[in-house]
Design a protein around this motif. Structure first.
Motif, mmCIF file in Angstrom:
data_model
loop_
_atom_site.group_PDB
_atom_site.id
_atom_site.type_symbol
_atom_site.label_atom_id
_atom_site.label_comp_id
_atom_site.label_asym_id
_atom_site.label_seq_id
_atom_site.Cartn_x
_atom_site.Cartn_y
_atom_site.Cartn_z
ATOM 1 N N THR A 1 -5.387 10.974 1.121
ATOM 2 C CA THR A 1 -6.123 10.738 -0.104
ATOM 3 C C THR A 1 -5.595 9.327 -1.053
ATOM 4 O O THR A 1 -6.272 8.986 -1.605
ATOM 5 C CB THR A 1 -5.763 12.038 -0.977
ATOM 6 O OG1 THR A 1 -6.433 13.051 -0.292
ATOM 7 C CG2 THR A 1 -6.863 11.952 -2.439
ATOM 8 N N HIS B 1 -9.819 -2.830 -2.301
ATOM 9 C CA HIS B 1 -11.032 -3.828 -1.912
ATOM 10 C C HIS B 1 -12.045 -3.955 -2.798
ATOM 11 O O HIS B 1 -12.492 -4.959 -2.980
ATOM 12 C CB HIS B 1 -11.640 -2.925 -0.562
ATOM 13 C CG HIS B 1 -12.801 -3.262 0.104
ATOM 14 N ND1 HIS B 1 -12.687 -4.340 0.885
ATOM 15 C CD2 HIS B 1 -14.135 -3.196 0.006
ATOM 16 C CE1 HIS B 1 -13.862 -4.914 1.274
ATOM 17 N NE2 HIS B 1 -14.786 -4.241 0.658
ATOM 18 N N LEU B 2 -12.218 -2.965 -3.630
ATOM 19 C CA LEU B 2 -13.459 -3.280 -4.539
ATOM 20 C C LEU B 2 -12.832 -4.252 -5.755
ATOM 21 O O LEU B 2 -13.624 -4.904 -6.179
ATOM 22 C CB LEU B 2 -14.059 -1.846 -5.358
ATOM 23 C CG LEU B 2 -14.628 -0.944 -4.116
ATOM 24 C CD1 LEU B 2 -15.149 0.373 -4.957
ATOM 25 C CD2 LEU B 2 -15.860 -1.844 -3.560
ATOM 26 N N PHE C 1 -17.760 7.584 -7.396
ATOM 27 C CA PHE C 1 -17.759 7.668 -5.971
ATOM 28 C C PHE C 1 -16.575 8.544 -5.488
ATOM 29 O O PHE C 1 -16.580 9.345 -4.749
ATOM 30 C CB PHE C 1 -17.439 6.286 -5.491
ATOM 31 C CG PHE C 1 -17.397 6.021 -4.157
ATOM 32 C CD1 PHE C 1 -18.495 6.057 -3.227
ATOM 33 C CD2 PHE C 1 -15.964 6.005 -3.324
ATOM 34 C CE1 PHE C 1 -18.526 6.039 -1.833
ATOM 35 C CE2 PHE C 1 -16.151 5.777 -1.999
ATOM 36 C CZ PHE C 1 -17.213 5.869 -1.313
ATOM 37 N N THR C 2 -15.339 8.191 -6.170
ATOM 38 C CA THR C 2 -14.147 8.990 -5.799
ATOM 39 C C THR C 2 -14.167 10.556 -6.384
ATOM 40 O O THR C 2 -13.568 11.204 -5.822
ATOM 41 C CB THR C 2 -12.869 8.324 -6.013
ATOM 42 O OG1 THR C 2 -12.815 8.244 -7.559
ATOM 43 C CG2 THR C 2 -12.825 7.005 -5.452
ATOM 44 N N GLN D 1 -3.963 7.082 0.210
ATOM 45 C CA GLN D 1 -4.484 5.701 0.920
ATOM 46 C C GLN D 1 -5.746 5.200 0.619
ATOM 47 O O GLN D 1 -6.176 4.208 0.358
ATOM 48 C CB GLN D 1 -4.114 5.900 2.269
ATOM 49 C CG GLN D 1 -2.643 5.788 2.908
ATOM 50 C CD GLN D 1 -2.104 4.368 2.738
ATOM 51 O OE1 GLN D 1 -3.082 3.462 2.773
ATOM 52 N NE2 GLN D 1 -0.808 4.203 2.464
ATOM 53 N N ALA D 2 -6.615 6.396 0.347
ATOM 54 C CA ALA D 2 -7.926 6.236 0.433
ATOM 55 C C ALA D 2 -8.138 5.468 -1.113
ATOM 56 O O ALA D 2 -8.800 4.664 -1.280
ATOM 57 C CB ALA D 2 -9.120 7.419 0.543
ATOM 58 N N LEU D 3 -7.291 6.071 -2.229
ATOM 59 C CA LEU D 3 -7.636 5.540 -3.379
ATOM 60 C C LEU D 3 -7.207 4.333 -3.669
ATOM 61 O O LEU D 3 -7.840 3.400 -4.196
ATOM 62 C CB LEU D 3 -7.005 6.595 -4.412
ATOM 63 C CG LEU D 3 -7.691 7.932 -4.600
ATOM 64 C CD1 LEU D 3 -7.056 8.740 -5.611
ATOM 65 C CD2 LEU D 3 -9.003 7.710 -5.132
ATOM 66 N N GLY E 1 -6.382 1.927 -1.134
ATOM 67 C CA GLY E 1 -7.212 0.814 -0.277
ATOM 68 C C GLY E 1 -8.674 0.591 -0.870
ATOM 69 O O GLY E 1 -9.029 -0.299 -0.984
ATOM 70 N N LEU E 2 -9.242 1.642 -1.269
ATOM 71 C CA LEU E 2 -10.699 1.537 -2.159
ATOM 72 C C LEU E 2 -10.619 0.598 -3.326
ATOM 73 O O LEU E 2 -11.158 -0.173 -3.446
ATOM 74 C CB LEU E 2 -11.279 2.798 -2.282
ATOM 75 C CG LEU E 2 -12.501 2.800 -2.902
ATOM 76 C CD1 LEU E 2 -13.610 2.497 -1.593
ATOM 77 C CD2 LEU E 2 -13.030 4.024 -3.482
ATOM 78 N N THR F 1 -11.088 -6.549 -5.335
ATOM 79 C CA THR F 1 -11.228 -7.899 -4.743
ATOM 80 C C THR F 1 -12.896 -8.521 -4.460
ATOM 81 O O THR F 1 -12.857 -9.779 -4.854
ATOM 82 C CB THR F 1 -10.676 -8.052 -3.207
ATOM 83 O OG1 THR F 1 -9.153 -7.204 -3.133
ATOM 84 C CG2 THR F 1 -10.640 -9.319 -2.473
ATOM 85 N N TYR F 2 -13.507 -7.435 -4.204
ATOM 86 C CA TYR F 2 -15.060 -7.720 -4.227
ATOM 87 C C TYR F 2 -15.389 -8.095 -5.646
ATOM 88 O O TYR F 2 -16.231 -9.125 -5.928
ATOM 89 C CB TYR F 2 -15.788 -6.537 -3.650
ATOM 90 C CG TYR F 2 -17.101 -6.793 -3.651
ATOM 91 C CD1 TYR F 2 -17.690 -7.529 -2.596
ATOM 92 C CD2 TYR F 2 -17.903 -6.231 -4.393
ATOM 93 C CE1 TYR F 2 -19.147 -7.605 -2.475
ATOM 94 C CE2 TYR F 2 -19.469 -6.314 -4.298
ATOM 95 C CZ TYR F 2 -19.921 -7.086 -3.548
ATOM 96 O OH TYR F 2 -21.303 -7.371 -3.218
ATOM 97 N N PHE G 1 0.852 -1.119 0.015
ATOM 98 C CA PHE G 1 -0.023 -0.026 0.042
ATOM 99 C C PHE G 1 0.732 1.379 0.094
ATOM 100 O O PHE G 1 0.487 2.034 -0.675
ATOM 101 C CB PHE G 1 -0.791 0.030 1.378
ATOM 102 C CG PHE G 1 -2.143 -0.845 1.088
ATOM 103 C CD1 PHE G 1 -3.022 -0.814 0.310
ATOM 104 C CD2 PHE G 1 -2.590 -1.759 2.155
ATOM 105 C CE1 PHE G 1 -4.069 -1.313 -0.107
ATOM 106 C CE2 PHE G 1 -3.566 -2.692 1.959
ATOM 107 C CZ PHE G 1 -4.315 -2.365 0.970
#
Lengths: 210, 210
Positions: free
Chosen positions: B169, B179-180, B203-204, B171-173, B175-176, B182-183, B141
């Motif tokens: 910002t 996560h998405l 969203f972002t 980290q948010a991009l 990490g998001l 992977t989902y 990360f």
């Protein structure tokens, strides 16, 4: 409370179920384990230390849990249920749906702060641990996303929120919150909790466009 | 390329370094391991199978790697470096910074699609694996966030993006996105890649406010 979720790989031969499990005994075992995890983490923790801390015998431990992995899954399940109950108390009020969602973030950050060490260990271990419900982390993400979903749909239906795919939105909020909470716990010297919450509110509320 | 990052717990006594390691031999070992991970995953993989696939000896394996964990950290490091190189090619153009960031998302999703199985195993294992640089996932990360940071700062300085804390910002991009992604990989039947990318962009970019 006892969990229906189990490690994917059984740790020992199926044990005879207790006819009348004693919730107080189970609680003494999980409390002892939680305290020891806070003190020394989970990887080096031995069943012998848990029962010594709880003042119980190894035999009693195995009447309640199949082993360390089963105990861990049970702890995560208990904490998930605790967090879910606290979230529901906020989600169930009659305030505007968007406000309930932001209040849910504060409840989540309370929870992370209270359980700081256990939370980091959970993040460490939950991605690798396979359970009867799939990856442990996938399961907890799903539980929290399902919890959030009706409030999101309500907010979208009432025009308090953009109409986006509700499932992806729930995953985005849950995944982003966990990632940034982990980053925050690992960098407590850089950001206050207020700064973190303000960032998440602005980012998820209004995005990066100027 | 050889990595400076190492598992935190050494797997064997320090080995004598090869005077002149042969990049082709290392490549044969990592290619064989990558292929086997795609076929059967990493947890059950044995060094013997890797060397058999590569047509080399166990002794040769241990001239290049300390063990399975060291190999895994090296693979993650190689893939991270590959992704970083591809990201830099996009980030380094003279197009508007915000556009470069969205192009970077497409490069990331290309990478995830190409390495689907390895990606899921990485997500599984990287949170638990402790290295000389901390948690392996924290390290990846950080690498990707550092890569993104100058483009974000440029976008903020030029008014193409809201002025928020650039590190959070990034980290948010990162990490998001992970996560998405992977989902999405776990729910390929539900969303097309185009739907996922469109969701992340909205969203972002603009957040959830109506």
């Amino acid at each position: 409370m006892p969990s229906h979720i189990k490690p994917a790989q059984p740790e020992r031969r199926p044990r005879r179920k207790l006819q009348t499990p004693n919730p107080e005994v189970r609680e003494r075992l999980t409390s002892a384990a939680t305290q020891l995890i806070r003190e020394k983490g989970f990887p080096n923790l031995r069943v012998e230390e848990i029962v010594e801390q709880a003042g119980l015998s190894v035999g009693t431990f195995y009447l309640y849990f199949d082993g360390k992995a089963d105990l861990f899954v049970n702890l995560v399940s208990d904490f998930t249920e605790d967090l879910r109950t606290r979230m529901r108390a906020v989600y169930g009020t009659d305030r505007p749906a968007v406000q309930r969602i932001w209040e849910g973030l504060e409840v989540y950050l309370d929870f992370v702060e209270e359980n700081e060490k256990g939370f980091l260990y959970f993040v460490d271990a939950a991605d690798t641990m396979m359970t009867s419900e799939g990856r442990l982390s996938t399961w907890t993400f799903r539980v929290h996303a399902e919890n959030l979903l009706p409030v999101l749909k309500e907010a979208m239906d009432r025009g308090e929120m953009k109409k986006l795919d509700p499932e992806l939105t729930a995953q985005a909020l849950v995944g982003l919150s966990q990632h940034l909470a982990t980053y925050w716990i690992e960098h407590r010297e850089r950001y206050t909790r207020r700064q973190l919450a303000a960032f998440i509110n602005t980012f998820t509320g209004f995005g990066l466009a100027p």
